[in-house]
Design a protein around this motif. Structure first.
Motif, PDB file in Angstrom:
ATOM      1  N   GLY A 122       0.831  -1.203   0.000  1.00 52.40           N
ATOM      2  CA  GLY A 122       0.000   0.000   0.000  1.00 52.40           C
ATOM      3  C   GLY A 122       0.865   1.253   0.000  1.00 52.40           C
ATOM      4  N   THR A 126       0.445   4.465  -2.654  1.00 52.13           N
ATOM      5  CA  THR A 126       0.147   5.882  -2.381  1.00 52.13           C
ATOM      6  C   THR A 126       1.299   6.781  -2.822  1.00 52.13           C
ATOM      7  OG1 THR A 126       0.946   5.621  -0.118  1.00 52.13           O
ATOM      8  CG2 THR A 126      -1.422   5.405  -0.456  1.00 52.13           C
ATOM      9  N   HIS A 150      -1.449   6.626   5.211  1.00 48.86           N
ATOM     10  CA  HIS A 150      -1.331   6.236   3.800  1.00 48.86           C
ATOM     11  C   HIS A 150      -0.003   5.528   3.554  1.00 48.86           C
ATOM     12  CE1 HIS A 150      -4.903   8.620   2.948  1.00 48.86           C
ATOM     13  NE2 HIS A 150      -4.359   9.636   3.589  1.00 48.86           N
ATOM     14  N   GLU A 211      -8.569   8.381   3.081  1.00 47.19           N
ATOM     15  CA  GLU A 211      -8.983   6.973   3.144  1.00 47.19           C
ATOM     16  C   GLU A 211     -10.481   6.892   2.848  1.00 47.19           C
ATOM     17  OE1 GLU A 211      -7.614   4.522   6.550  1.00 47.19           O
ATOM     18  OE2 GLU A 211      -6.526   6.298   7.155  1.00 47.19           O
ATOM     19  N   ASP A 244      -7.775   6.513  -0.946  1.00 48.16           N
ATOM     20  CA  ASP A 244      -6.927   5.397  -0.521  1.00 48.16           C
ATOM     21  C   ASP A 244      -7.835   4.275  -0.025  1.00 48.16           C
ATOM     22  OD1 ASP A 244      -5.214   3.622   0.671  1.00 48.16           O
ATOM     23  OD2 ASP A 244      -4.082   5.132   1.801  1.00 48.16           O
ATOM     24  N   VAL A 246      -6.804   1.106   0.428  1.00 44.68           N
ATOM     25  CA  VAL A 246      -5.963  -0.029   0.817  1.00 44.68           C
ATOM     26  C   VAL A 246      -6.706  -0.925   1.812  1.00 44.68           C
ATOM     27  CG1 VAL A 246      -3.846  -0.650   2.078  1.00 44.68           C
ATOM     28  CG2 VAL A 246      -3.745   1.013   0.223  1.00 44.68           C
ATOM     29  N   THR A 269      -6.045   3.923  -4.607  1.00 43.06           N
ATOM     30  CA  THR A 269      -4.948   3.027  -4.239  1.00 43.06           C
ATOM     31  C   THR A 269      -5.534   1.809  -3.544  1.00 43.06           C
ATOM     32  OG1 THR A 269      -4.656   4.267  -2.181  1.00 43.06           O
ATOM     33  CG2 THR A 269      -3.213   4.838  -4.013  1.00 43.06           C
ATOM     34  N   TYR A 270      -4.934   0.660  -3.810  1.00 42.62           N
ATOM     35  CA  TYR A 270      -5.388  -0.598  -3.219  1.00 42.62           C
ATOM     36  C   TYR A 270      -4.205  -1.344  -2.610  1.00 42.62           C
ATOM     37  CZ  TYR A 270      -9.609   0.064  -6.107  1.00 42.62           C
ATOM     38  OH  TYR A 270     -10.739   0.550  -6.693  1.00 42.62           O
ATOM     39  N   GLY A 271      -4.536  -2.395  -1.864  1.00 39.77           N
ATOM     40  CA  GLY A 271      -3.530  -3.277  -1.270  1.00 39.77           C
ATOM     41  C   GLY A 271      -4.284  -4.400  -0.585  1.00 39.77           C
ATOM     42  N   LYS A 272      -3.728  -4.921   0.482  1.00 41.70           N
ATOM     43  CA  LYS A 272      -4.386  -5.896   1.364  1.00 41.70           C
ATOM     44  C   LYS A 272      -5.212  -6.957   0.621  1.00 41.70           C
ATOM     45  CE  LYS A 272      -3.961  -2.686   5.167  1.00 41.70           C
ATOM     46  NZ  LYS A 272      -3.232  -2.970   6.347  1.00 41.70           N
ATOM     47  N   GLY A 281       0.173  -4.252  -3.834  1.00 44.80           N
ATOM     48  CA  GLY A 281      -0.515  -2.971  -3.809  1.00 44.80           C
ATOM     49  C   GLY A 281      -0.846  -2.627  -5.248  1.00 44.80           C
ATOM     50  N   TYR A 283      -2.260   0.964  -7.856  1.00 46.05           N
ATOM     51  CA  TYR A 283      -2.905   2.269  -7.988  1.00 46.05           C
ATOM     52  C   TYR A 283      -3.428   2.379  -9.403  1.00 46.05           C
ATOM     53  CZ  TYR A 283       1.491   3.894 -10.177  1.00 46.05           C
ATOM     54  OH  TYR A 283       2.587   4.050 -10.993  1.00 46.05           O
TER      55      TYR A 283
END
Ligand SMILES: Cc1ncc(COP(=O)(O)O)c(C=O)c1O
Length: 437
Positions: A122, A126, A150, A211, A244, A246, A269-272, A281, A283
């Motif tokens: 993440g 960002t 972030h 977020e 964000d 994430v 933005t993404y992740g997890k 992650g 974007y």
């Protein structure tokens, strides 16, 4: 819930060994239990919604690796996909089908993604989105909100949440003034602060980072009117809105927070969750912005292991497994059940003169001690609640439940949980509340 019987001696020895070679004995600060006291447990394995420690104890896990494990630990679909992928090689540094497949999948699910770039965390997502926003607008300054986290890139370590909220720090040492001076910080839940900032600095502000549901300093969902103001004011000033996701992406709804609430973000933005528990992650956003990324455009961003087939396979398998059971709907059901179970406990606390509030958004929840109303900004969170949280945390641990070792971190429900497990957990929460009062 089972009583934890072991002395944790093994974890204590392992922790001393780790401390000799790693700062705080950990790879990420909040894991060291500093804000709640005590020493962390070493986890030997996880299965469904439980983890087993090296001491031989089992805990119900509300941390879920801080968000990625929407299916719980070691879900068979994910472990099978990873096993199959690993046998074919873990990384080629060249295009592979799984990365296109995951990109196609998340672009189809998210209403704000035309194109996406994969990274490894993440933080990278960002950091890269900020570079792109600066390039797209030709401006250097940007703003974030007090308590929002972030990741740990220099520019974002100003009044950040997560581990930094725990430490009560507003920034990190080692961040050059020249860098942090470009980061503006505003309170959440405050339209007047937005107006004031944009009247003075709007035309020098490349982006606003926020977020989807601020979840690193408690859980602070924002009002619809606030979101509208944010979108309108950023658009009026040519400032990009970067949401964000994430934590919220592919967890709170198939299209994340932006899909759920119809937020027309410029970049996300993404992740997890999209890594199925492996490090990923991403974007992305509108085509004309993403076409500025190298090699199509002049914004450089790269990664040796980015888009590797192992992580991509885990992400695809996780998203498919959630889709198969309509997991987002199921998590909302479980969340409602959990909320209903906690409601009488909260009333009991209030009657005993200990204010407590629950905030829940889908599978995310947060208990705020000493708060009479659900806080919507960092400033509204009573600092006094942290002590009680520490006691509550240890009372839960003794009874076989792991929640985050910080008053400011949220709890995560996952699809391995069910009503029966939550019923038993609520009973334990009730005991721990009483014992920690
Ligand atoms: C909203 C948000 N953004 C970014 C990050 C950073 O992600 P990572 O820890 O993968 O670098 C986090 C991590 O918790 C997060 O919650």
């Amino acid at each position: 819930m089972t009583q934890v019987s072991s002395s944790n001696e093994t974890s204590q020895q392992l922790y001393s060994r780790a401390c000799a070679v790693m700062p705080g004995g950990v790879s990420s600060p909040v894991r060291a239990y500093q804000s709640v006291g005590g020493q962390p447990f070493f986890i030997a394995s996880g299965s469904g919604c439980h983890v087993q420690t090296e001491d031989g104890d089992q805990y119900l896990d509300f941390i879920g690796s801080w968000g990625p494990l929407i299916l719980g630990h070691a879900h068979p679909a994910v472990t099978t996909a990873v096993q199959e992928a690993v046998a074919l090689g873990t990384s080629f540094g060249a295009p592979c089908i799984p990365e296109t497949e995951l990109a196609e999948k998340i672009c189809a699910m998210s209403p704000v993604l035309d194109k996406v770039r994969f990274v490894n965390s993440g933080t990278e997502a960002t950091m890269s989105a900020l570079r792109l926003a600066r390039a797209a607008t030709g401006r250097d300054g940007f703003i974030k909100f007090d308590g929002c986290y972030h990741g740990h890139a220099d520019s974002f370590l100003v009044k950040a949440g997560s581990g930094l909220a725990t430490f009560g720090e507003s920034s990190s040492s080692g961040v050059p003034e020249a860098c942090s001076s470009l980061t503006g910080v505003l309170p959440l839940d405050d339209e007047a602060a937005l107006e004031e900032w944009f009247a003075a600095n709007g035309d020098q502000t490349a982006a606003v980072f926020v977020e989807g549901i601020p979840a690193n300093c408690g859980l602070l969902p924002q009002r619809k009117e606030w979101w509208k103001k944010l979108r309108d004011i950023t658009r009026a000033h040519g400032t990009l809105l970067v949401v964000d996701e994430v934590i919220t992406g592919f967890r709170i709804a198939p299209g994340g927070f932006c899909g759920l609430e119809g937020i027309d973000a410029d970049l996300v933005t993404y992740g997890k969750v999209i890594g199925g528990g492996l490090p990923v992650g991403a974007y992305g956003g509108r085509k004309e912005l993403m076409d500025m990324i190298s090699p199509d455009g002049g914004v450089y961003q790269a990664g040796t292991l980015s888009g590797n087939p192992l992580c991509m396979a885990a992400g695809i398998a996780a998203l498919e497994a959630v889709e198969k059971v309509d997991g987002w709907q199921r998590l909302e059901e479980l969340g409602r059940h959990w909320e209903a179970l906690l409601a009488p406990l909260i009333e009991r606390e209030k009657a005993a003169g200990s204010p407590l509030t629950l905030t829940r958004c889908g599978s995310l929840f947060w208990l705020s001690f000493d708060a009479n109303n659900a806080p919507r900004s960092y400033e509204a969170i009573p600092a006094s609640g942290a002590d009680r949280y520490g006691r509550f945390f240890h009372e839960l641990l003794q009874r076989g439940i792991m929640v985050a070792p910080s008053a400011y971190e949220v709890g995560f429900l996952n699809l391995a949980m069910n009503e029966e497990i939550l019923d038993a957990a609520a009973k334990t929460f009730g005991e721990a509340l009483e014992a920690s009062r």
